[in-house]
Write an enzyme that holds these catalytic residues in place. Sequence first.
Site, PDB file in Angstrom:
ATOM      1  N   LYS A   1      64.891   0.311   4.463  1.00 38.19           N
ATOM      2  CA  LYS A   1      65.275   0.723   5.814  1.00 38.19           C
ATOM      3  C   LYS A   1      64.044   0.738   6.723  1.00 38.19           C
ATOM      4  CE  LYS A   1      65.324   4.152   8.391  1.00 38.19           C
ATOM      5  NZ  LYS A   1      65.055   3.484   9.663  1.00 38.19           N
TER       6      LYS A   1
ATOM      7  N   GLU B   1      48.412  14.945  15.702  1.00 39.31           N
ATOM      8  CA  GLU B   1      48.167  13.510  15.625  1.00 39.31           C
ATOM      9  C   GLU B   1      48.403  12.931  17.034  1.00 39.31           C
ATOM     10  OE1 GLU B   1      50.860  11.777  12.810  1.00 39.31           O
ATOM     11  OE2 GLU B   1      49.373  10.329  12.146  1.00 39.31           O
TER      12      GLU B   1
ATOM     13  N   CYS C   1      48.000   5.874  11.379  1.00 37.68           N
ATOM     14  CA  CYS C   1      47.799   7.140  10.658  1.00 37.68           C
ATOM     15  C   CYS C   1      46.325   7.323  10.326  1.00 37.68           C
ATOM     16  CB  CYS C   1      48.616   7.132   9.375  1.00 37.68           C
ATOM     17  SG  CYS C   1      48.310   5.661   8.396  1.00 37.68           S
TER      18      CYS C   1
ATOM     19  N   GLU D   1      53.633   8.569   2.223  1.00 38.61           N
ATOM     20  CA  GLU D   1      52.447   8.223   3.024  1.00 38.61           C
ATOM     21  C   GLU D   1      52.692   8.835   4.390  1.00 38.61           C
ATOM     22  OE1 GLU D   1      49.774   6.718   2.040  1.00 38.61           O
ATOM     23  OE2 GLU D   1      50.387   5.876   0.123  1.00 38.61           O
TER      24      GLU D   1
HETATM   25  P1  NAP Z   1      58.995   8.919  11.545  1.00 40.43           P
HETATM   26  O1  NAP Z   1      59.649   9.367  12.775  1.00 40.43           O
HETATM   27  O2  NAP Z   1      58.763   9.917  10.466  1.00 40.43           O
HETATM   28  O3  NAP Z   1      59.869   7.694  10.997  1.00 40.43           O
HETATM   29  C1  NAP Z   1      59.500   6.946   9.873  1.00 40.43           C
HETATM   30  C2  NAP Z   1      60.733   6.307   9.264  1.00 40.43           C
HETATM   31  O4  NAP Z   1      61.599   7.342   8.805  1.00 40.43           O
HETATM   32  C3  NAP Z   1      61.561   5.476  10.246  1.00 40.43           C
HETATM   33  O5  NAP Z   1      62.123   4.401   9.552  1.00 40.43           O
HETATM   34  C4  NAP Z   1      62.624   6.465  10.674  1.00 40.43           C
HETATM   35  O6  NAP Z   1      63.808   5.875  11.142  1.00 40.43           O
HETATM   36  C5  NAP Z   1      62.879   7.178   9.372  1.00 40.43           C
HETATM   37  N1  NAP Z   1      63.512   8.489   9.542  1.00 40.43           N
HETATM   38  C6  NAP Z   1      63.427   9.343  10.584  1.00 40.43           C
HETATM   39  N2  NAP Z   1      64.172  10.449  10.337  1.00 40.43           N
HETATM   40  C7  NAP Z   1      64.741  10.263   9.118  1.00 40.43           C
HETATM   41  C8  NAP Z   1      65.627  11.039   8.309  1.00 40.43           C
HETATM   42  N3  NAP Z   1      66.069  12.220   8.691  1.00 40.43           N
HETATM   43  N4  NAP Z   1      66.013  10.534   7.113  1.00 40.43           N
HETATM   44  C9  NAP Z   1      65.574   9.332   6.696  1.00 40.43           C
HETATM   45  N5  NAP Z   1      64.737   8.557   7.412  1.00 40.43           N
HETATM   46  C10 NAP Z   1      64.319   9.023   8.609  1.00 40.43           C
HETATM   47  O7  NAP Z   1      57.568   8.255  11.836  1.00 40.43           O
HETATM   48  P2  NAP Z   1      57.230   7.138  12.900  1.00 40.43           P
HETATM   49  O8  NAP Z   1      57.179   7.774  14.239  1.00 40.43           O
HETATM   50  O9  NAP Z   1      58.068   5.941  12.707  1.00 40.43           O
HETATM   51  O10 NAP Z   1      55.750   6.712  12.428  1.00 40.43           O
HETATM   52  C11 NAP Z   1      54.629   7.405  12.786  1.00 40.43           C
HETATM   53  C12 NAP Z   1      54.188   8.357  11.680  1.00 40.43           C
HETATM   54  O11 NAP Z   1      53.987   7.629  10.484  1.00 40.43           O
HETATM   55  C13 NAP Z   1      52.867   9.016  11.993  1.00 40.43           C
HETATM   56  O12 NAP Z   1      52.912  10.376  11.626  1.00 40.43           O
HETATM   57  C14 NAP Z   1      51.886   8.255  11.095  1.00 40.43           C
HETATM   58  O13 NAP Z   1      50.729   8.974  10.765  1.00 40.43           O
HETATM   59  C15 NAP Z   1      52.734   7.971   9.913  1.00 40.43           C
HETATM   60  N6  NAP Z   1      52.185   6.851   9.152  1.00 40.43           N
HETATM   61  C16 NAP Z   1      51.595   7.109   7.949  1.00 40.43           C
HETATM   62  C17 NAP Z   1      51.028   6.074   7.227  1.00 40.43           C
HETATM   63  C18 NAP Z   1      50.366   6.333   5.908  1.00 40.43           C
HETATM   64  O14 NAP Z   1      50.154   5.378   5.178  1.00 40.43           O
HETATM   65  N7  NAP Z   1      50.028   7.567   5.563  1.00 40.43           N
HETATM   66  C19 NAP Z   1      51.089   4.765   7.721  1.00 40.43           C
HETATM   67  C20 NAP Z   1      51.695   4.534   8.942  1.00 40.43           C
HETATM   68  C21 NAP Z   1      52.253   5.590   9.651  1.00 40.43           C
HETATM   69  P3  NAP Z   1      64.015   5.666  12.722  1.00 40.43           P
HETATM   70  O15 NAP Z   1      63.122   4.568  13.076  1.00 40.43           O
HETATM   71  O16 NAP Z   1      65.443   5.342  12.864  1.00 40.43           O
HETATM   72  O17 NAP Z   1      63.636   6.965  13.375  1.00 40.43           O
END
Ligand code: NAP
Length: 497
Positions: A188, A395, A298, A264
């Site tokens: 997904k 962040e 991140c 992650e």
């Molecule tokens: P996010 O809002 O947590 O979303 C990540 C993924 O999870 C998306 O596919 C999102 O779908 C899905 N999601 C959201 N709510 C969900 C739920 N209740 N159940 C299942 N899936 C759900 O994060 P983002 O804004 O896309 O990305 C930014 C974040 O990712 C930042 O905090 C960044 O630090 C972190 N990140 C971490 C790494 C690492 O390797 N540590 C790498 C890259 C990014 P939708 O798109 O439909 O909301």
Amino acid sequence: MTATISPDQERRLLDSVPTGLLIDGQWRPASDGGTLDVHDPSTGELLLTIASASADDGQAALGAAHAAQASWARSAPRERAEILRKAFELVTARTEDFALLMTLEMGKPLTDSRAEVAYGAEFLRWFSEQTNRVAGRYQTAPDGKSRLLVAKRPVGPSLLITPWNFPLAMGTRKIGPALAAGCTIVFKPAALTPLTSLLLAQTLIEAGVPDGVINVIPTRHAGAVTGPLIRDPRLRKLSFTGSTEVGRRLIADSAEQVLRVSMELGGNAPLIVFADADLDRAVDGAMLAKLRNGGEACTAANRILVESPVAEAFADRLTSRFREHTLGRGTLPDVKIGPLVDEETRTKVERLVEAAVDSGAKVRTGGRKVPGAGYFYEPTVLTDIPADAEILREEIFGPVAPIITFDTEDEAVELANATEYGLVAYAFTKDLNRGLRLVERLDAGMIGLNTGIVSNPAAPFGGVKQSGIGREGGLEGIEEYLETRYVGIADPFADGA
Ligand code: NAP
């Protein structure tokens, strides 16, 4: 390459992207007819409408992954290796398409997107090489009375959930090791940037991934579609990259089936510059650690800590480098920073900067959103930030560099570790022993020593504390998709042979 991309080129590429869900080797519309609009963050205009999976589609995807699991697990490691190798070659050959698609849906400049294609494709090659190296062991028990056989087996059907900020690499960093280990996949991707994942899925099928082994379900209803999957006993693994807030919730949901999880999550990276550092190298490192991917990473340096004697010189140099960064649509030549991904992300950046300025921070450059279409925000350098400012705790996820000062190594370490996150920390010093002390004292899964970038497919990527659980890439990445099976064997000499 600096040539401008024509609207025709963009349209032709968009028209070539599959718009259905990939379930059991077939591209199909959503069972309830649901759709998802994907927009260009530099203009706000619609790029493409694709299918949005329903909860039933999620079930169908897991059903297909479950049905394909046994034969995929039994396939020859070399067969899986060659499929992954072929996928690496196909993605690499289509670098310009993948790069343009990422730029269109996520906003980053083409140079950043091309770098991501190289990085993202490399996970396919790296894990193709790892496929044939999965091994176990056979040993005599310490008392000599039995034999111990230890074997590795694929975990089983895996749900992979990825964020929008690296639309290709966050997918391949999970898909590569899952396929290498012999796991089938329900994937997904993020709702903001699903197009790159659809093109990747098409490429994987072309490379020979059998029907049902990878199923792709973009959706507007992430929780409603993935929630039932996480509670379904057919699923054996959840690998998530995204925010700590969502990750924490998914860990709790995974407890019900005692699901294997890899997380992650978010970061709040310190970048520490000591007075004994090579200042040019430190400024270059800070540019990379802060502005790569427009600060939407991140691993982005979220707090820049500079030793007092060089703080003013460092801030001056960083400010003039920030001023040289041209803002614009990522497809235009010479653009160094694209828009933020959406209005919500820009509003958060704006709010953090305004709150810091209200409490006394000085704006060296930038500090404003750009009026007009698209979600542009000026590259910004802030100094004189109060220690309790929210911008130092949250962040930022944008092109904003907050600089704070310190006077001793102990103070730098204390400031750097004062966060619930622990993904990466960067340090610049020419003193070898200081560098080694920092490697031991900083609470982070990864340390960049005299470098502003640590990501490398051959290295274990991941965090400690609330930045996550598990590692992706390196020798460790494939272990996340393997179970250990132990077989106890009776002493083959027991009958007197
Ligand atoms: P996010 O809002 O947590 O979303 C990540 C993924 O999870 C998306 O596919 C999102 O779908 C899905 N999601 C959201 N709510 C969900 C739920 N209740 N159940 C299942 N899936 C759900 O994060 P983002 O804004 O896309 O990305 C930014 C974040 O990712 C930042 O905090 C960044 O630090 C972190 N990140 C971490 C790494 C690492 O390797 N540590 C790498 C890259 C990014 P939708 O798109 O439909 O909301």
